[in-house]
Design a protein around this motif. Structure first.
Motif, PDB file in Angstrom:
ATOM      1  N   ALA A   1      38.699  31.832  26.780  1.00  0.00           N
ATOM      2  CA  ALA A   1      37.303  31.645  26.385  1.00  0.00           C
ATOM      3  C   ALA A   1      37.009  30.181  26.065  1.00  0.00           C
TER       4      ALA A   1
ATOM      5  N   ALA B   1      34.933  38.693  31.069  1.00  0.00           N
ATOM      6  CA  ALA B   1      35.712  39.598  30.222  1.00  0.00           C
ATOM      7  C   ALA B   1      36.554  40.547  31.061  1.00  0.00           C
TER       8      ALA B   1
ATOM      9  N   LEU C   1      29.326  36.695  31.254  1.00  0.00           N
ATOM     10  CA  LEU C   1      30.295  37.073  30.222  1.00  0.00           C
ATOM     11  C   LEU C   1      30.983  38.386  30.574  1.00  0.00           C
TER      12      LEU C   1
ATOM     13  N   GLY D   1      43.508  35.514  25.400  1.00  0.00           N
ATOM     14  CA  GLY D   1      42.104  35.742  25.730  1.00  0.00           C
ATOM     15  C   GLY D   1      41.206  34.706  25.076  1.00  0.00           C
TER      16      GLY D   1
ATOM     17  N   THR E   1      39.431  38.622  32.781  1.00  0.00           N
ATOM     18  CA  THR E   1      40.419  38.249  31.772  1.00  0.00           C
ATOM     19  C   THR E   1      41.298  39.442  31.434  1.00  0.00           C
ATOM     20  N   LEU E   2      40.690  40.596  31.245  1.00  0.00           N
ATOM     21  CA  LEU E   2      41.444  41.815  30.957  1.00  0.00           C
ATOM     22  C   LEU E   2      42.370  42.165  32.116  1.00  0.00           C
TER      23      LEU E   2
END
Length: 258
Positions: A126, A156, A152, A122, A159-160
């Motif tokens: 970023a 997020a 963002l 992760g 990405t999860l």
């Protein structure tokens, strides 16, 4: 008893930090893996941005340029590379070699190792996103996201979802070779859904609606909306979040330590 419990908790937390540091050192020893997550997406952005026609404003794109649309695409490429290509073989390899089974008999739980992998990949995503945004702004004069907080949130969530998908692949694949094969098979449709070959905003309406039912397609639309200054559509955020929840549940349900 309370003092003993607190001592054990502190020891486990300290061990988890040690695992995180160890995994970070191991990742840094694999420059090839880091290259595909950190550098390749921005290199692809640079290649596409070097084409003069991609730097011209297009009325069909709402006055945007192709290079403007490819900044979030480069970020999503880093997301799927980390989630589908980099992390799953590592997790499967740990289980295949019996590392997770041996850890289960120590104060350090196997989940600490998996958590470290998720945290580190992760973080790599970023950093890759920051590089892509910086290069887009400095080299190609691409505006930074106007709704930065919404950007963002969307990043997020996707990405999860991608890392959860990678964990699910690790859960259902018994060997590293199978994990790599399945990861590659999923990787190319994910690239299409994220807009690597054709930005989602440029797709025909029917195809666009289909693609936005996937976590990558929904996230691509959410990032575009945030970049334009709007709060990402709740439908797009909801689709991405739903996929993240479902994939996390699947990974937790099917993952085996040995």
């Amino acid at each position: 008893m309370t003092t003993l419990t607190r001592g054990r908790t502190t020891a486990v937390k300290g061990s988890a930090v040690a695992v995180l540091k160890t995994e970070a050192r191991l990742i840094l020893r694999e420059p090839a893996s880091l290259f595909w997550v950190l550098a390749f997406p921005t290199i692809l952005l640079g290649i596409l941005g070097a084409i003069p026609s991609n730097r011209e404003h297009d009325a069909d794109l709402g006055g945007l340029r192709v290079v403007d649309l490819y900044v979030p695409v480069a970020i999503l490429l880093a997301v799927i590379t980390a989630g589908l290509q980099a992390m799953p073989p590592v997790l499967t390899g740990y289980r295949e070699r019996g590392i997770l089974r041996r850890m289960s008999s120590t104060p350090v739980r196997p989940g600490s190792l998996i958590g470290a992998q998720i945290a580190l990949h992760g973080a790599a995503i970023a950093v890759s996103a920051l590089i892509a945004l910086a290069v887009g702004r400095i080299v190609f004069d691409v505006a930074l996201p106007r709704q930065f907080f919404g950007y963002l949130v969307a990043l997020a969530l996707v990405t999860l979802a991608a890392l959860a998908l990678g964990a699910t692949i690790s859960a259902v694949c018994r060997t590293t070779k199978i994990t790599q094969a399945v990861g590659s098979a999923v990787f190319f449709p994910a690239m299409f859904a994220s807009g690597v070959w054709l930005p989602v905003a440029s797709m025909p309406d029917v195809l666009q609606r289909i693609v936005t039912l996937t976590p990558l397609g929904a996230a691509a639309q959410a990032l575009d909306e945030a970049a334009a200054g709007e709060w990402p559509g709740w439908t797009h955020l909801g689709v991405t979040a739903l996929w993240a929840v479902l994939l996390l549940a699947a990974a937790r349900r099917w993952f085996k330590w040995e």
